[in-house]
Design a protein around this motif. Structure first.
Motif, PDB file in Angstrom:
ATOM      1  N   PHE A 122       0.778  -1.181   0.062  1.00  0.00           N
ATOM      2  CA  PHE A 122      -0.075   0.045   0.088  1.00  0.00           C
ATOM      3  C   PHE A 122       0.796   1.345   0.054  1.00  0.00           C
ATOM      4  O   PHE A 122       0.444   2.318  -0.388  1.00  0.00           O
ATOM      5  CB  PHE A 122      -0.881   0.225   1.303  1.00  0.00           C
ATOM      6  CG  PHE A 122      -0.295  -0.056   2.511  1.00  0.00           C
ATOM      7  CD1 PHE A 122       0.119   1.463   3.043  1.00  0.00           C
ATOM      8  CD2 PHE A 122       0.145  -1.078   3.219  1.00  0.00           C
ATOM      9  CE1 PHE A 122       0.543   1.539   4.462  1.00  0.00           C
ATOM     10  CE2 PHE A 122       0.682  -1.011   4.442  1.00  0.00           C
ATOM     11  CZ  PHE A 122       1.024   0.326   4.953  1.00  0.00           C
ATOM     12  N   LYS A 180      -1.165   2.434   7.025  1.00  0.00           N
ATOM     13  CA  LYS A 180      -2.209   2.701   5.972  1.00  0.00           C
ATOM     14  C   LYS A 180      -3.042   4.186   6.052  1.00  0.00           C
ATOM     15  O   LYS A 180      -3.050   4.983   5.207  1.00  0.00           O
ATOM     16  CB  LYS A 180      -3.319   1.770   5.876  1.00  0.00           C
ATOM     17  CG  LYS A 180      -2.862   0.467   5.222  1.00  0.00           C
ATOM     18  CD  LYS A 180      -4.054  -0.672   5.190  1.00  0.00           C
ATOM     19  CE  LYS A 180      -3.649  -1.786   4.786  1.00  0.00           C
ATOM     20  NZ  LYS A 180      -4.825  -2.671   4.417  1.00  0.00           N
ATOM     21  N   SER A 200       5.086  -1.163   7.585  1.00  0.00           N
ATOM     22  CA  SER A 200       4.390  -2.175   7.030  1.00  0.00           C
ATOM     23  C   SER A 200       4.881  -3.504   7.585  1.00  0.00           C
ATOM     24  O   SER A 200       4.479  -4.605   7.405  1.00  0.00           O
ATOM     25  CB  SER A 200       4.159  -2.121   5.717  1.00  0.00           C
ATOM     26  OG  SER A 200       5.485  -2.272   5.064  1.00  0.00           O
TER      27      SER A 200
END
Length: 137
Positions: free
Chosen positions: A6, A94, A85
């Motif tokens: 992401f 995120k 992450s």
């Protein structure tokens, strides 16, 4: 998209913003050259033309500043997202990446408005040159 990737999205946006920086820098360079020509020629309408060049330069500098901030925000978002992450905090990462990416995009929108204003002033300058040419013809 893979759960761990992401954070890649903001860094991918940097290349597009980089193209905007290149084109905006080139436009700023052209204004600098035009200003030197104006100084050398002592044009009759130099006061108006100088005012237009000054306004355009200010808008371009604000646009460049905003684009640089955007690049920094995208890079920071990717860095934070990439580091975090690998930990258990992916939901927080995120959110942070999304927030920084949104701020980066807002900077691009601001820069776009500055570039639109600069293009309008450029059009006014071209029209002023046209009027001057018609008057001297």
């Amino acid at each position: 998209m893979h759960e761990m990737s992401f954070w890649i999205t903001p860094i991918l946006l940097v290349s597009g913003v980089g193209l905007l920086v290149l084109s905006t820098s080139a436009r700023y360079g052209q204004i600098h050259e035009s200003l030197h020509k104006l100084i050398e020629t002592k044009h009759k309408k130099s006061e108006i033309l100088h005012s237009h060049l000054q306004s355009r330069a200010e808008l371009l500098v604000r646009a460049l500043f905003s684009l640089y901030i955007s690049i920094g925000l995208f890079a920071l978002a990717s860095l934070i997202g990439g580091i975090v992450s690998f930990w258990a905090w992916t939901e927080i990462a995120k959110f942070i990446v999304a927030l920084l990416t949104c701020f980066g995009i807002l900077c691009i929108v601001f820069a776009a408005f500055q570039l639109i204003k600069e293009a309008h002033i450029f059009l006014e300058t071209v029209e002023e040159h046209g009027r001057h040419l018609r008057e001297n013809a």
